[in-house]
Structure formats: structure tokens, C-alpha cells
Design an enzyme around this catalytic site. Sequence first.
Site, short mmCIF file in Angstrom:
data_model
loop_
_atom_site.label_atom_id
_atom_site.label_comp_id
_atom_site.label_asym_id
_atom_site.label_seq_id
_atom_site.Cartn_x
_atom_site.Cartn_y
_atom_site.Cartn_z
N HIS A 73 -14.86 -57.85 42.48
CA HIS A 73 -13.62 -58.09 43.60
C HIS A 73 -13.69 -57.05 44.64
O HIS A 73 -13.08 -56.35 44.17
CB HIS A 73 -12.32 -58.54 43.05
CG HIS A 73 -11.59 -59.00 43.90
ND1 HIS A 73 -10.77 -60.18 43.90
CD2 HIS A 73 -11.18 -58.53 45.23
CE1 HIS A 73 -9.97 -60.39 45.01
NE2 HIS A 73 -10.12 -59.43 45.97
N HIS A 108 -13.65 -55.82 48.96
CA HIS A 108 -13.44 -56.10 50.31
C HIS A 108 -14.25 -54.81 51.08
O HIS A 108 -13.86 -53.80 50.84
CB HIS A 108 -12.10 -56.09 50.69
CG HIS A 108 -11.02 -57.02 50.15
ND1 HIS A 108 -11.07 -58.30 50.68
CD2 HIS A 108 -10.32 -56.97 49.04
CE1 HIS A 108 -10.04 -58.95 50.02
NE2 HIS A 108 -9.90 -58.19 49.01
N LEU A 109 -15.28 -55.37 51.62
CA LEU A 109 -16.04 -54.69 52.24
C LEU A 109 -15.94 -54.48 53.93
O LEU A 109 -16.73 -53.56 54.59
CB LEU A 109 -17.56 -54.83 52.16
CG LEU A 109 -18.28 -54.22 50.77
CD1 LEU A 109 -19.91 -54.73 50.94
CD2 LEU A 109 -18.10 -52.71 50.55
N ARG A 110 -15.11 -55.28 54.53
CA ARG A 110 -15.11 -55.53 55.82
C ARG A 110 -16.54 -55.75 56.52
O ARG A 110 -17.33 -56.08 55.67
CB ARG A 110 -14.28 -54.20 56.48
CG ARG A 110 -12.83 -53.95 55.57
CD ARG A 110 -11.87 -55.02 55.50
NE ARG A 110 -10.65 -54.62 54.88
CZ ARG A 110 -9.87 -55.32 54.26
NH1 ARG A 110 -10.09 -56.60 54.00
NH2 ARG A 110 -8.77 -54.82 53.69
N ASN A 114 -12.92 -62.49 53.38
CA ASN A 114 -11.76 -62.84 54.49
C ASN A 114 -11.70 -61.58 55.48
O ASN A 114 -11.08 -61.06 55.97
CB ASN A 114 -10.50 -62.42 53.65
CG ASN A 114 -10.20 -61.15 53.19
OD1 ASN A 114 -11.08 -60.57 52.65
ND2 ASN A 114 -8.94 -60.66 52.92
N LYS A 133 -13.67 -68.76 47.24
CA LYS A 133 -12.54 -68.33 47.26
C LYS A 133 -11.37 -68.66 47.85
O LYS A 133 -11.35 -69.42 48.85
CB LYS A 133 -12.61 -66.74 48.02
CG LYS A 133 -11.38 -65.63 48.14
CD LYS A 133 -10.87 -65.36 46.79
CE LYS A 133 -9.65 -64.89 46.52
NZ LYS A 133 -9.53 -63.31 46.38
N HIS A 160 -6.84 -66.14 44.56
CA HIS A 160 -5.58 -65.28 44.77
C HIS A 160 -4.60 -66.22 44.22
O HIS A 160 -3.88 -66.98 44.95
CB HIS A 160 -5.43 -64.95 46.34
CG HIS A 160 -4.40 -64.02 46.47
ND1 HIS A 160 -4.70 -62.78 46.79
CD2 HIS A 160 -3.17 -64.21 46.75
CE1 HIS A 160 -3.67 -62.00 46.93
NE2 HIS A 160 -2.46 -62.90 46.94
N HIS A 188 -7.43 -60.28 40.26
CA HIS A 188 -6.47 -59.27 40.18
C HIS A 188 -5.01 -59.49 39.67
O HIS A 188 -4.01 -59.48 40.27
CB HIS A 188 -6.09 -58.48 41.40
CG HIS A 188 -5.90 -59.66 42.79
ND1 HIS A 188 -5.11 -60.44 42.73
CD2 HIS A 188 -6.85 -59.59 43.82
CE1 HIS A 188 -5.33 -61.17 44.12
NE2 HIS A 188 -6.38 -60.74 44.60
N LEU A 201 -1.41 -56.71 47.40
CA LEU A 201 -1.08 -58.00 47.14
C LEU A 201 -1.98 -58.49 46.24
O LEU A 201 -3.14 -58.18 46.46
CB LEU A 201 -0.91 -58.95 48.10
CG LEU A 201 0.35 -58.65 49.00
CD1 LEU A 201 0.48 -59.43 50.20
CD2 LEU A 201 1.61 -58.79 48.29
N ASP A 205 -10.68 -54.79 43.77
CA ASP A 205 -10.03 -55.26 44.88
C ASP A 205 -9.66 -54.24 45.93
O ASP A 205 -8.73 -54.01 46.52
CB ASP A 205 -8.45 -55.73 44.36
CG ASP A 205 -7.97 -56.60 45.54
OD1 ASP A 205 -8.47 -56.96 46.60
OD2 ASP A 205 -6.62 -56.99 45.61
N HIS A 263 -7.75 -50.23 54.77
CA HIS A 263 -7.17 -50.54 56.07
C HIS A 263 -6.92 -49.15 56.69
O HIS A 263 -6.94 -48.32 56.11
CB HIS A 263 -5.70 -51.01 55.70
CG HIS A 263 -5.84 -52.60 55.54
ND1 HIS A 263 -5.98 -53.59 56.03
CD2 HIS A 263 -5.65 -53.09 54.21
CE1 HIS A 263 -5.89 -54.70 55.40
NE2 HIS A 263 -5.61 -54.36 54.23
N ALA A 287 -1.29 -55.01 53.37
CA ALA A 287 -1.43 -54.78 52.07
C ALA A 287 -2.92 -54.55 51.50
O ALA A 287 -3.79 -54.95 52.32
CB ALA A 287 -1.18 -56.04 51.37
#
Length: 346
Positions: free
Chosen positions: A14, A16-18, A42, A100, A137, A175, A220, A248, A252, A264
Site C-alpha cells: 500500500h 502513495h507515490l504521487r 488517488n 481501490k 479504505h 491500514h 487516516l 501507506d 504531502h 492527512a
Amino acid sequence: MVQTIEITTPDDWHLHLRDGAAMVSVLPHTTRQFARAIIMPNLVPPVTAVPQAKAYRERILAARPSGAKFEPLMTLYLTDNTSAATIREASASGFIHAMKYYPAGATTNSDAGVTNLERTFPALEAMTALGMPLLLHGEVTTQGVDIFDREAVFLDTELGRIRRHFPKLRVVIEHITTKEAVQYVRAAPANVGATITAHHLLYNRNAIFQGGVRPHYYCLPILKREEDRLALVQAATSGDPHFFLGTDSAPHARGSKECACGHAGVYASHAAIELYAEAFDAVGALDRLETFASFHGPDFYHLPRNQSRLRLERAKWQAPATFSFGTTEIVPLRAGEVLQWRCLAP
Ligand code: NCD
Ligand code: ZN
């Protein structure tokens, strides 16, 4: 005391690489330690179609540091309008490994998420037939539900409905953060799995308020009570194949965390396996790290376990205060603080 350990190279189930320059900044942290990662969809706009996922995958592959064999395992973002045909196309692609599910409004960039569970049933039916996992989620967005109860309520309501209609659907509760979720997953059949982050193994909600508001501990689902943390540690170190590693890690820009309404997300990729090692070591369970980090995930996803190895040594080092993040910067977990384990090049 054990000074070094060697494990099969782990995967991050899980992440997030952007995208763009931000992705280029953070990707080497992951490729240093993980062979594969499940890439969250996302983005803005979300990755809802197969050609978008293909293009995103190609951008990730092109951004890998030279020599890195890292493989991004792509996902699509489930919406009210995802068709069975899209599921079939995704499954046939060979590079999309899961869908997802974000309840609309539950977290960062989830506005396009599911508003009405029934509308996803054609997609869920196709996924059940094809064996494609649904990544959840697991938090309700119902007005009036306390932020600390959103996960437990999700299990009883939405997840209950999904599993009643599609008992054979393969689901991963992403998560997990509560003792209720641990109990739920432990009692579930093998088509239900769960990922656990390093920060939920290491911290409880007091970390968010230690001497003042600490935005870099806000994620979150939010950190929970100490009894929840202990249940998560017990689950991760138990050898139960339901549970596997998912960081996760959610970068940011510093300015969008340190402000009046901060986003978050905890950034943990810079020291992920080291932080997990610390959590396992704290309860004398380093011998269980490999099954959690390197075996249970590929087994659940029906992928081969990695062949390569990764070494970790007991050594104190200081995490940097910041990392560059495109044109800005991120503040990582443990910024400027001491870490207990260090990952060595293979
Ligand atoms: C994630 C993000 O920033 O994309 N944030 C987080 O706190 N985990 C979104 C998510 O996975 O909820
Ligand atoms: Zn996430």
C-alpha cells in the site's frame, strides 16, 4: 542481541507515490528496500481507466533509479460508474492487480469515491468471478460518527454488506488501526486480508498531541488507542497469514501539513523496513518480520515471493529533517530523530 538480520526482499502492499517531480523525489526511497509495491490510484484526477494506469506505470518505470528492478503493481480507483467491462480489461492487462474502494470524501483525493455501494455491484461481481482483490479504505463517512469509530463502524455496516453479497470476493482491509479490525480479520476466511502500517505499530494517538498539535502524525485512519496499537503488534508478529506489510506512506508538501487545515498522511518510505524492524524488535519478534514483510503479501496476491535478499543491521542513525519533494519538501516520520535499524545494500 541480534545485530543483523537478512530477509527475503519485502514488498509494500500500500503506497502513495504521487506523480511528476514529486514522484521522482520519493520513488528511490521505496526502490532501495522494496521489490514491488501496490500503487494507490488517488491522483488528481484519479486513475479510473486502464490506459491511465498504463501511462502512470510507464512514468514510474521511467523514474526508477538506474539499476532498480522495482515493479509497480497498479490499481484502479473504483467509482459508482466502474463497469464490468473495465474490470475485465483491468484483469486482462496483467499489470493491474486490484481495485481501490474509497468511500466518497473519506480521505485525501477521495471525492470521486463510491457514494452508493449498490452501484458498484456489477464491478464487484466481475471482480469476484476474476479473482481480483478489492482494497478497502475501511472508514465510514456518515455524519455524526466519531473519527475514532469510523473503522469499526465500517466493518459492521459496509463491509458486512459487501461480504454478504460477495462472500467469495477477495478483499484487503487496508491500514487497519483497531483491535476490532484485528479480531474481524483474524476470524475471517483466507479471502480476507489486511495491511498494517509501521506508524500504527509504533504510535498511538497521544503522538498527535505530544506537547502541542503534531501535524506529521495526522493520517487516516487516524492513530488510535494504546490497546489498539498492542493488538496490531500482536497481529503483525503472530505469523497469521491474513496480515501483511503496507506502509501507506503518503507524502504531502510541508506547507499543506503545517497549516490551519493540514492534509492527512504520514511519510514513512525513507525508513520503512527499518521502522517495521524496530516495532518487531521491541517485542522480541524479529524472526517473524520476514513472513509479514515478504511472504504473506505475495501469497495473498497470488504472486511469486521475491528471490533476492535484504540485510538490516542494528545501528543508530538520524533521519533527515526533510527531503526534497518536487519543488518543495516533505517532513518524514521521525524527522531528525534516531532510528535503531539500518537497511544495507544487498
Ligand atoms: C492518504 C493520502 O494522502 O493519499 N492519506 C492518509 O492519511 N493515509 C490517503 C489514504 O490512504 O487515506
Ligand atoms: Zn493510503
